[in-house]
Design an enzyme around this catalytic site. Structure first.
Site, short mmCIF file in Angstrom:
data_model
loop_
_atom_site.label_atom_id
_atom_site.label_comp_id
_atom_site.label_asym_id
_atom_site.label_seq_id
_atom_site.Cartn_x
_atom_site.Cartn_y
_atom_site.Cartn_z
N LYS A 47 34.38 21.53 29.52
CA LYS A 47 34.51 22.27 30.83
C LYS A 47 33.59 23.56 30.54
CE LYS A 47 36.39 25.31 34.18
NZ LYS A 47 36.20 26.41 34.42
N ASP A 74 31.04 23.44 35.07
CA ASP A 74 31.35 24.41 36.47
C ASP A 74 31.05 25.68 37.00
OD1 ASP A 74 33.39 25.12 38.49
OD2 ASP A 74 34.91 26.44 36.39
N LYS A 76 29.87 26.10 40.03
CA LYS A 76 30.49 27.04 41.47
C LYS A 76 28.79 26.74 42.13
CE LYS A 76 35.27 27.98 40.26
NZ LYS A 76 35.15 28.44 38.75
N ASP A 79 24.08 28.08 47.54
CA ASP A 79 22.92 28.22 47.76
C ASP A 79 22.12 27.45 49.09
OD1 ASP A 79 20.36 29.47 46.96
OD2 ASP A 79 21.13 29.86 44.93
N THR A 138 41.42 30.54 43.40
CA THR A 138 42.58 31.05 43.68
C THR A 138 43.13 32.54 43.77
OG1 THR A 138 42.54 31.14 41.13
CG2 THR A 138 43.70 29.19 42.19
N ARG A 218 43.46 29.80 29.20
CA ARG A 218 43.97 30.75 28.09
C ARG A 218 45.16 30.09 27.96
NH1 ARG A 218 42.65 34.63 33.13
NH2 ARG A 218 43.57 32.91 34.10
O1 C5P Z 1 44.26 30.55 33.99
P1 C5P Z 1 42.68 29.67 32.59
O2 C5P Z 1 42.26 30.35 31.32
O3 C5P Z 1 43.78 28.29 32.15
O4 C5P Z 1 41.52 29.15 33.64
C1 C5P Z 1 40.90 28.65 33.85
C2 C5P Z 1 39.58 28.25 34.40
O5 C5P Z 1 41.05 28.32 35.52
C3 C5P Z 1 38.78 29.22 35.24
O6 C5P Z 1 37.83 28.03 33.55
C4 C5P Z 1 38.96 29.54 36.22
O7 C5P Z 1 37.38 28.14 36.16
C5 C5P Z 1 39.89 28.50 36.01
N1 C5P Z 1 40.51 30.43 37.09
C6 C5P Z 1 41.19 29.68 38.06
N2 C5P Z 1 41.83 30.93 39.45
C7 C5P Z 1 42.16 31.77 38.69
C8 C5P Z 1 41.33 32.41 37.49
C9 C5P Z 1 40.95 31.11 36.67
O8 C5P Z 1 41.22 28.67 39.20
N3 C5P Z 1 42.55 33.23 39.09
#
Ligand code: C5P
Length: 242
Positions: A47, A74, A76, A79, A138, A218
Site C-alpha cells: 500500500k 491509497d 484518497k 476533487d 476511522t 504499524r
Molecule cells: O493503524 P495502521 O498503521 O495499521 O494503519 C494502516 C492504514 O490504515 C494507514 O495507512 C491508514 O491509511 C489507515 N488508517 C485508518 N484510520 C486510522 C489510522 C490509519 O484507516 N485512524
C-alpha cells in the site's frame, strides 16, 4: 509456538498473502523497499499512501511492481470529477491494482474516477484495476452509522469495485452488496497497542466477518523485528486456515 515457527519460515499461503496489504507509511522509498521485501512472505500487496507517494511519486508504484507486489495506491482522491478522472487515469497507467477515492466526493466524482482508472489501465494494456471508495475515515468519530451504507450505495452505483470500511461495518456491507470488495484497516494482534485505531480486530476476526483485503501497518512496521511481528500476527491465522 509451532505455528509461529511455521509462519516464520513459510509465510502465508498464496491465497492469504494476496489478501494482505502492507501499509508502507514511510517517507523514504529505500526504507519502504527494505520493509516490503522483508515482509513479502506475508504480504502480496504494497500500500503506497500519501506519505510515500508525496516523497517518491510514481517511482514508488513502479518499484513495488518490480519487486513483485500488487500495488494499492491509497491517494484518497477528492476533487472535481474532471481532475479525479484525469489523475485516476494516470494511476491506471502506472499499474496500480487498487486506487482509493472518497465516497464523500459524490457520484459524479466517483464515476469519473472509475472511468479514468479503467481507461488509463486499458490504454497501457493492463488488467482492469479496482476503484475503492473510502466510506468514512476511522478518525471521523462523529460520522453517524447510516453513512456507511449510504456511501456504499453511491460507490457501487458509480462503478466502484470495492470499499474501505471498519470491521464493524462488514456485516452491513456484505448484506448490501455481496460482490463489492471489502477492505479493512485497523488490524492488530489481540491485546496489542491500538495506536489511533478506535476498534481494532485481529486478522482472523476480519476475515471471518468477510473482509477481502486487510490493511496492516504499524502492528508490523513499528516493531523492532517486523518479520517476527508478522509471524506472530499471522500465526493463529495460519493454523486456522491451513
Ligand atoms: O493503524 P495502521 O498503521 O495499521 O494503519 C494502516 C492504514 O490504515 C494507514 O495507512 C491508514 O491509511 C489507515 N488508517 C485508518 N484510520 C486510522 C489510522 C490509519 O484507516 N485512524
Amino acid at each position: 509456538m509451532a505455528t509461529t515457527a511455521k509462519a516464520e519460515i513459510e509465510g502465508l499461503s498464496p491465497e492469504l498473502r494476496a489478501k494482505m496489504a502492507l501499509a508502507l507509511d514511510v517517507d523514504d522509498l529505500v526504507e519502504a523497499v527494505r520493509l516490503a521485501r522483508r515482509l513479502s512472505p506475508w504480504f502480496g500487496v504494497a500500500k503506497v499512501g500519501l506519505e510515500l507517494y508525496t516523497a517518491a511519486g510514481p517511482d514508488a508504484v513502479g518499484t513495488m511492481l518490480d519487486n513483485g507486489f500488487d500495488v494499492f495506491l491509497d491517494l484518497k482522491m477528492h476533487d472535481i470529477p474532471t481532475t479525479v478522472g484525469k489523475a485516476a487515469s494516470v494511476c491506471g497507467a502506472l499499474g496500480a491494482k487498487y486506487l482509493t477515492m472518497h465516497a464523500h466526493g459524490g457520484p459524479d466524482m466517483l464515476k469519473a474516477g472509475v472511468e479514468g482508472l479503467h481507461l488509463g489501465a486499458r490504454n497501457a494494456g493492463l488488467e482492469e484495476p479496482v476503484a475503492v471508495a473510502i466510506t468514512v475515515l476511522t478518525s471521523d468519530a462523529d460520522a453517524p452509522d447510516h453513512i456507511v451504507p449510504n456511501r456504499l450505495r453511491v460507490a457501487v452505483e458509480a462503478g466502484c469495485g470495492g470499499i474501505v470500511c471498519s470491521a464493524r461495518h462488514l456485516k452491513d456491507a456484505r448484506e448490501l452488496s455481496p460482490r463489492t470488495m471489502r477492505v479493512v484497516p485497523g488490524i492488530r494482534p489481540a491485546g496489542a497497542d491500538a495506536h489511533d485505531q478506535p476498534n481494532p480486530v485481529t486478522p482472523a476476526e476480519a476475515l471471518a466477518e468477510g473482509a477481502d483485503l486487510l490493511v496492516i501497518g504499524r502492528a508490523v512496521t513499528l516493531a523492532d523485528d517486523p518479520a517476527a511481528a508478522a509471524a506472530e500476527l499471522f500465526g493463529p491465522l495460519d493454523s486456522r486456515t491451513t
